[in-house]
Structures are given as C-alpha cells and as structure tokens.
Scaffold this motif. Sequence first.
Motif, PDB file in Angstrom:
ATOM      1  N   SER A  39      -3.581  47.810  51.698  1.00 12.64           N
ATOM      2  CA  SER A  39      -3.541  48.932  50.957  1.00 12.64           C
ATOM      3  C   SER A  39      -2.707  50.148  51.640  1.00 12.64           C
ATOM      4  N   THR A  40      -2.462  49.780  52.980  1.00 10.51           N
ATOM      5  CA  THR A  40      -1.646  50.753  53.920  1.00 10.51           C
ATOM      6  C   THR A  40      -0.447  50.553  54.124  1.00 10.51           C
ATOM      7  N   GLU A  41      -0.397  48.972  54.313  1.00 10.08           N
ATOM      8  CA  GLU A  41       1.023  48.722  54.800  1.00 10.08           C
ATOM      9  C   GLU A  41       1.669  47.804  54.058  1.00 10.08           C
ATOM     10  N   GLY A  42       1.062  47.532  52.737  1.00 11.80           N
ATOM     11  CA  GLY A  42       1.839  46.667  51.740  1.00 11.80           C
ATOM     12  C   GLY A  42       1.756  45.315  51.720  1.00 11.80           C
ATOM     13  N   ALA A  43       2.523  44.601  51.174  1.00 14.23           N
ATOM     14  CA  ALA A  43       2.525  43.296  50.961  1.00 14.23           C
ATOM     15  C   ALA A  43       2.912  42.395  52.333  1.00 14.23           C
ATOM     16  N   VAL A  44       2.017  41.259  52.220  1.00 12.65           N
ATOM     17  CA  VAL A  44       2.343  40.082  53.556  1.00 12.65           C
ATOM     18  C   VAL A  44       3.209  39.624  53.137  1.00 12.65           C
ATOM     19  N   GLY A  45       4.721  39.609  53.072  1.00  9.40           N
ATOM     20  CA  GLY A  45       5.814  38.830  53.013  1.00  9.40           C
ATOM     21  C   GLY A  45       5.760  37.385  53.007  1.00  9.40           C
ATOM     22  N   GLY A  84      -8.845  32.524  43.346  1.00 13.10           N
ATOM     23  CA  GLY A  84      -9.811  33.684  43.427  1.00 13.10           C
ATOM     24  C   GLY A  84      -9.198  34.641  44.313  1.00 13.10           C
ATOM     25  N   GLU A  85      -9.917  35.669  44.521  1.00 13.52           N
ATOM     26  CA  GLU A  85      -9.450  36.850  45.063  1.00 13.52           C
ATOM     27  C   GLU A  85     -10.701  37.399  45.946  1.00 13.52           C
ATOM     28  N   VAL A  86     -10.307  38.349  47.099  1.00 19.31           N
ATOM     29  CA  VAL A  86     -11.340  38.790  47.909  1.00 19.31           C
ATOM     30  C   VAL A  86     -10.776  40.128  48.313  1.00 19.31           C
ATOM     31  N   ASN A  87     -11.245  41.206  48.350  1.00 22.29           N
ATOM     32  CA  ASN A  87     -10.996  42.528  48.742  1.00 22.29           C
ATOM     33  C   ASN A  87     -11.935  42.761  49.792  1.00 22.29           C
ATOM     34  N   LEU A  88     -11.410  43.245  51.076  1.00 26.18           N
ATOM     35  CA  LEU A  88     -12.118  43.236  52.246  1.00 26.18           C
ATOM     36  C   LEU A  88     -11.888  44.623  52.749  1.00 26.18           C
ATOM     37  N   ARG A  89     -12.985  45.583  52.847  1.00 29.31           N
ATOM     38  CA  ARG A  89     -12.339  46.883  53.490  1.00 29.31           C
ATOM     39  C   ARG A  89     -12.227  46.690  54.931  1.00 29.31           C
ATOM     40  N   ILE A  90     -11.355  47.193  55.486  1.00 29.22           N
ATOM     41  CA  ILE A  90     -10.941  46.896  57.045  1.00 29.22           C
ATOM     42  C   ILE A  90     -11.270  48.133  57.804  1.00 29.22           C
ATOM     43  N   ASN A 128     -13.829  52.708  63.879  1.00 31.33           N
ATOM     44  CA  ASN A 128     -13.543  52.942  62.695  1.00 31.33           C
ATOM     45  C   ASN A 128     -12.046  54.028  62.809  1.00 31.33           C
ATOM     46  N   ILE A 129     -11.279  53.397  63.607  1.00 37.52           N
ATOM     47  CA  ILE A 129     -10.030  54.060  63.937  1.00 37.52           C
ATOM     48  C   ILE A 129      -8.682  53.929  63.065  1.00 37.52           C
ATOM     49  N   GLU A 130      -8.882  53.330  61.976  1.00 43.28           N
ATOM     50  CA  GLU A 130      -7.714  53.354  61.156  1.00 43.28           C
ATOM     51  C   GLU A 130      -7.531  54.457  60.440  1.00 43.28           C
ATOM     52  N   ASP A 131      -6.178  54.801  60.203  1.00 44.04           N
ATOM     53  CA  ASP A 131      -5.671  56.103  59.595  1.00 44.04           C
ATOM     54  C   ASP A 131      -6.221  56.466  58.241  1.00 44.04           C
ATOM     55  N   ASP A 132      -6.349  55.395  57.270  1.00 46.39           N
ATOM     56  CA  ASP A 132      -6.735  55.483  56.037  1.00 46.39           C
ATOM     57  C   ASP A 132      -8.163  55.101  55.980  1.00 46.39           C
ATOM     58  N   PRO A 133      -9.330  55.821  55.832  1.00 49.69           N
ATOM     59  CA  PRO A 133     -10.550  55.296  55.598  1.00 49.69           C
ATOM     60  C   PRO A 133     -10.766  54.428  54.537  1.00 49.69           C
ATOM     61  N   ASN A 134      -9.845  54.161  53.628  1.00 50.36           N
ATOM     62  CA  ASN A 134     -10.191  53.363  52.429  1.00 50.36           C
ATOM     63  C   ASN A 134      -9.037  52.130  52.785  1.00 50.36           C
ATOM     64  N   ASN A 135      -8.734  51.845  53.948  1.00 46.82           N
ATOM     65  CA  ASN A 135      -7.899  50.737  54.218  1.00 46.82           C
ATOM     66  C   ASN A 135      -8.656  49.448  53.769  1.00 46.82           C
TER      67      ASN A 135
END
Length: 354
Positions: free
Chosen positions: A139-145, A160-166, A245-252
């Motif tokens: 959600s922060t850095e975009g696609a994994v090319g 399937g898909e998995v959403n993981l809060r980082i 939790n040092i990520e810049d975006d808390p919803n990362n």
Amino acid sequence: MSDELQNLRNNIDRLDEEILARLAERARSAQRIGVIKQGNLYRPEREAQVLRRLAAANPGPLPDQAVQRIFREIMSACLALEHPTKVAYLGPAGTFSESAARKHFGGAAALMPTAAIDDVFRAVEAGNADYGVVPVENSTEGAVGGALDLLLANPLKICGEVNLRIHQHLLSKAEGIGAAKRLYSHAQSLAQCHEWLNRNLAHLSRVPVASNAEAARMASEDPESCAIAGEAAAELYGLNVLAANIEDDPNNTTRFVVIGDHDAGPSGEDKTSLVCSSLNRPGAMHALLEPLARHGVDMTKLQSRPARGGLWEYVFYVDIDGHREDANVSAALQELNERAAFVKILGSYPVAAI
C-alpha cells in the motif's frame, strides 16, 4: 474459592470436552471427504464460504476475526490428516511471506522457504509444492514488479489472496542503538520506514539485503548492527525490539497472492485478475475498458508494466470484482478478448476473508 467460580470452571471443562468431541467428528467427516474425492481437499472457494458464514453467524463476544482465525486452524489441521498442504514462500523463515502463508493456510501446512520469488513459482510448477505465496503489491511502495512479470510468463493461476498488515520493528542484540554502526533491511522496508529513519537514525549506514529475515539473521551475528524486520524474525533470531511499528504509514499493508495449478470456483464474493495489452491505435485503451463499464463490472486495479517485446510497449494488470464464470464478467471478458491484442486470465479467487 467461591462456588460461582468453581461452577464456571466446571462448565468450561464440560464445554471443552464437547468441543473436542465435535472436532473429532468434524475431522472424521473431512477424512471421509478425502476418501471420496481421492485428492487434495483444499478448495479456496469452500474455505472462504465457511469463514464468511461463521463470521455472519457469530453471536459474540469473540470478534469475527478471532472466530475466523480459530476455524482456519481447524480446517488446516483437518486437511493435514490426509495430505499436509505444501506451501512455498519467499524465505528464509521469519519473513512476512511466511506470516502471510501461515495466515492463509494455518499452522498445520508444511511451509517451504525458497531463496527467491522465482523459486516459489518453480517449486509449484515442478510439483514440489502444492501452492505458493508471493507478494504482489504494498500500500505504500506499490507493485512488486518481479512477481507481476512472473505471473504473466508462468502458466500457474492465482487461487487466493492474503492481505497482511505490515508492522516494522527495529531489532538488535543490544539493549540500545547507541553502539550501532549498520542497519540491515530489505529495500522495501527501508523505503517504508524512510521518514522514521531520517528522524531517528540518519547517521546509520543502511545496508539492503535479500529479505527482512536475512537482515535479522545478520543482526543476530553482528553486535554492532540493527535490523528492520517483523515480530516473527525477532522471536526466531532472539533479537530485542528497540522500537516497534516504525513504518511511516500506520496502515501499511502488503497484498499476497496464492498460486497453484488451478484457480478457484465461485464463492459468492470473488475477484478476477488478468493482464492485457492494447492495439497500437487511438482510443485503444478506452476500447479495452468500455466492456467492463457496460456490463457493470467494477475495476479495482489498473497497473501498467513495460512489455518485454519492445520499447515503449506496455501490458496492463487489471483486477475486477466478480468471478470469470459470473454472467456479466464472462460477457465483458469475451468482448475484451475480441478487442485486445493480448489477454491472459491470471485467475478468479475469493476476496481475502480476513
């Protein structure tokens, strides 16, 4: 001890025995299904339907996510009675990819770390793993090319898909960061924590490595260093959490897809992923997207990537709501095939349950 407290504990003991008896009955039913089907019991659409139904029927006080996690583990254990599901992921142990694989397949799956995302695809295609889990976007850095390119080039399907809060943590063997001279981390995590690092550790040399788990391993052997990684890596390598939790975006959040030799049947709440290219003429992109709008198909993602075939040529990765077997989606995809220079359906699969 009060009579009320003792009565409550006795009631819990009785309920535990009832739950255990029901679990045994469920496991025997799962075994019987395995005998009838004579194959892999894992069906993504069936599991998604079960988890959604249980969340909808949940009377509380347990939150829906807790109920779904409990039943995910029950399903995982029942599957393992017949055939432990072998799942390849980007290793080593302790990566976010491992956490995503455990979240989707449960603790009874046989997880297989690999050295690179390419190796995840190879393991599944060769039959050494039943499924693979790979990151496709953050959600922060975009696609994994690299992962998108492999989905295009490989015959495997998304099922399937998995959403993981980082949550990124600063880890070290030391009790503090005063003596640290180096910081190890994956390039994506360095980018996700860029502002925090500039404010707090601007003086440290930043060393990109292959994965966060590798960063944690290196920090465990280098007392003059620290690493950015997740909680699983901290536990695995015995590191102290100096800052959480040092990520810049808390919803990362990172989105992972599950790959296999099949996609999933309709579950009632699905997503279809595809990749296409347009003809080189005016209005070609509008012509690609118009059938989706006319048939009432919601497009949730449009990502362009350079094509391998020539300079300034692109392919487009598209996610749409619905299953490829849904009437409106099927009609839209048929028209898209007629208008596009190239179309590949990457798979239809249930929307991430939790």
